[in-house]
Design an enzyme around this catalytic site. Structure first.
Site, short mmCIF file in Angstrom:
data_model
loop_
_atom_site.label_atom_id
_atom_site.label_comp_id
_atom_site.label_asym_id
_atom_site.label_seq_id
_atom_site.Cartn_x
_atom_site.Cartn_y
_atom_site.Cartn_z
N HIS A 217 31.65 0.01 5.67
CA HIS A 217 31.61 0.24 4.06
C HIS A 217 30.30 -0.09 3.65
CE1 HIS A 217 35.72 -0.65 4.05
NE2 HIS A 217 35.76 -1.46 4.88
N HIS B 100 36.53 -8.94 11.27
CA HIS B 100 37.49 -10.12 11.06
C HIS B 100 38.88 -10.05 11.43
CE1 HIS B 100 39.35 -7.92 7.38
NE2 HIS B 100 38.94 -6.90 8.23
N HIS C 86 42.21 -4.67 -0.65
CA HIS C 86 43.12 -5.88 -0.13
C HIS C 86 43.93 -6.01 -0.93
CE1 HIS C 86 40.33 -7.61 3.41
NE2 HIS C 86 41.14 -6.30 3.76
N TYR D 52 30.63 -9.70 0.16
CA TYR D 52 31.63 -9.49 1.09
C TYR D 52 31.86 -10.49 2.29
CZ TYR D 52 33.49 -6.15 4.57
OH TYR D 52 34.38 -5.41 5.48
N ASP E 12 33.36 -3.34 9.91
CA ASP E 12 33.48 -4.09 8.89
C ASP E 12 32.02 -5.09 8.69
OD1 ASP E 12 35.77 -3.35 7.52
OD2 ASP E 12 36.70 -4.57 8.63
N ASP F 89 42.06 0.99 6.19
CA ASP F 89 40.85 1.53 5.48
C ASP F 89 40.11 2.45 6.49
OD1 ASP F 89 40.35 -0.95 6.41
OD2 ASP F 89 38.74 -1.08 4.99
N HIS G 89 38.44 -0.23 14.36
CA HIS G 89 39.23 -1.50 13.81
C HIS G 89 40.69 -0.94 13.25
CE1 HIS G 89 40.37 -4.86 11.19
NE2 HIS G 89 39.49 -4.20 10.29
N GLU H 173 42.80 -1.81 10.92
CA GLU H 173 42.97 -1.85 9.52
C GLU H 173 42.93 -0.61 8.71
OE1 GLU H 173 40.93 -5.07 7.25
OE2 GLU H 173 42.62 -5.10 5.81
FE1 FEO Z 1 39.17 -4.63 7.90
FE2 FEO Z 1 37.20 -2.47 6.03
O1 FEO Z 1 38.74 -3.11 6.77
#
Ligand code: FEO
Length: 395
Positions: A227, A147, A23, A194, A166, A83, A79, A81
């Protein structure tokens, strides 16, 4: 290189041993991380998520070495995002028109980030499923605000794997992939960090979501997040832990966070730590200099605490800028069920303590009346006030 997960499911992600920040530089990475993507090869071939854009060439090349990309029947984007979606542009350039299953919000986030490229989106909702052959199905579960508004999990029947994205993840590199192969201390430390730093603001939503997932009666045998380690051994342990963490979690711990100019506020912080320990020897007490400490690690300690004390001297009618940034982050994380106190030294006007108390209240803490405002250097009456503050924090 693919790694076998279960049945006809392989891990095809990227282990990011060198990653130091996430981030931007808002989340510190101490033990590496990973972006987990998964390949399911039943009658249909399905890719679940991708990896971050800097690794997209390697990701696509590795995938091409494993399978003919044209064999991919569809992609699930849990998701948006970057990543997890960052390699979609490179991949879909090679296999344009491949259906992408995702939530309606994910279409917005993917088109927002990568532009309207005419991708073949298929919007899904909770409970909807798709047959992938051999008697197996993928069932989608929207994870709105866990999230991001676009987040989703995907459950694979038969193998009973929940691809949770996530949720239940950790920024933690585990080459062996599984929780039973990971260093247990690091695994739980990183899972809590996390949760505290990314998911805690959404804890009330999480409580409801966990209940909703429970009602779906999914026979979960493995949880494969996007992750860190995959929960293979007793996978529901992380679900139980999330339920505990999401309910205004606290341990018998008090965290003191401060910054100081000429050591007066530091003296108060240390005096408070000693007094807390004297009054309650079983309570864990931790002290951090905000300017010199990793804020994500300190916030994890705040998450564990039943009370915190924040200290800053007065400077320019306010508190130190290091403390100001930290307080803003504290507020964002929406901790609940915790007491708080403020303390600090001053030379002239002495506003910092009152301002800290106000900010702690805004951040959702139960601010106690006792505080310590010490002019110039802490004296006997200030240490008496420290003792009163310690008693009230422990009460
Ligand atoms: Fe919300 Fe691992 O990205």
């Amino acid at each position: 290189m693919r790694k076998h997960i279960k049945g006809n499911v392989s891990w095809v992600g990227y282990i990011d041993w060198e990653l130091e920040w996430f981030h931007g530089e808002d989340y510190s990475i101490k033990n590496g991380s990973s972006q987990n993507a998964y390949l399911i090869e039943e009658e249909k071939t399905v890719l679940i998520d991708t990896v971050w854009r800097p690794h997209s060439s390697e990701f696509v090349k590795n995938l091409e070495e494993e399978i003919d990309l044209h064999k991919i029947d569809f992609i699930v984007a849990n998701h948006g995002e970057c990543d997890h979606s960052g390699s979609l542009p490179a991949l879909l350039e090679k296999i344009p028109g491949t259906p992408v299953y995702c939530t309606a919000n994910a279409v917005r986030s993917l088109e927002g980030q990568y532009g309207k490229r005419g991708w073949n989106f298929h919007v899904v909702k909770t409970g909807e499923g798709i047959d992938i052959g051999n008697g197996k199905k993928l069932i989608f579960v929207e994870m709105r605000m866990l999230h991001w508004p676009d987040s989703m999990a995907t459950f694979l029947t038969g193998d009973n794997i929940l691809f949770s994205n996530d949720a239940f993840g950790q920024h933690y590199a585990v080459e062996e992939l599984f929780n039973d192969k990971a260093d247990t201390c690091l695994l739980w430390k990183e899972a809590m960090k996390y949760f505290a730093n990314i998911l805690n603001p959404f804890a009330p939503i999480l409580v409801r979501k966990l209940e909703e997932i429970g009602k779906l009666n999914l026979p979960i045998e493995m949880i494969a997040p996007s992750h860190g380690a995959i929960w293979r051994e007793d996978p529901l342990q992380i679900v139980r832990k999330y339920a505990e963490w999401a309910e205004a979690y606290q341990e018998d711990q008090i965290t003191i966070a401060y910054d100081t100019m000429w050591e007066g506020t530091a003296k108060l912080a240390h005096a408070l730590a000693e007094e807390l320990h004297r009054l309650s020897p079983d309570t864990v007490v931790k002290v951090f200099n905000i300017a010199r400490s990793d804020k994500n690690e300190v916030m994890t300690e705040v998450f564990r605490s039943r009370a915190i004390a924040v200290g800053s001297p007065t400077v320019s009618n306010s508190y130190l800028s290091s403390v100001a940034g930290w307080m803003e982050f504290l507020k964002q994380l929406k901790f609940r069920n915790k007491k708080a106190a403020a303390f600090g030294c001053y030379g002239w006007s002495g506003e910092s303590v009152k301002l800290l108390q106000d900010k702690l209240g805004e951040a959702g803490f139960a601010v106690i009346g006792e505080n310590v405002r010490s002019q110039w250097n802490p004296e006997e009456e200030d240490f008496a006030a420290v003792s009163a503050m310690a008693k009230s924090l422990l009460a």
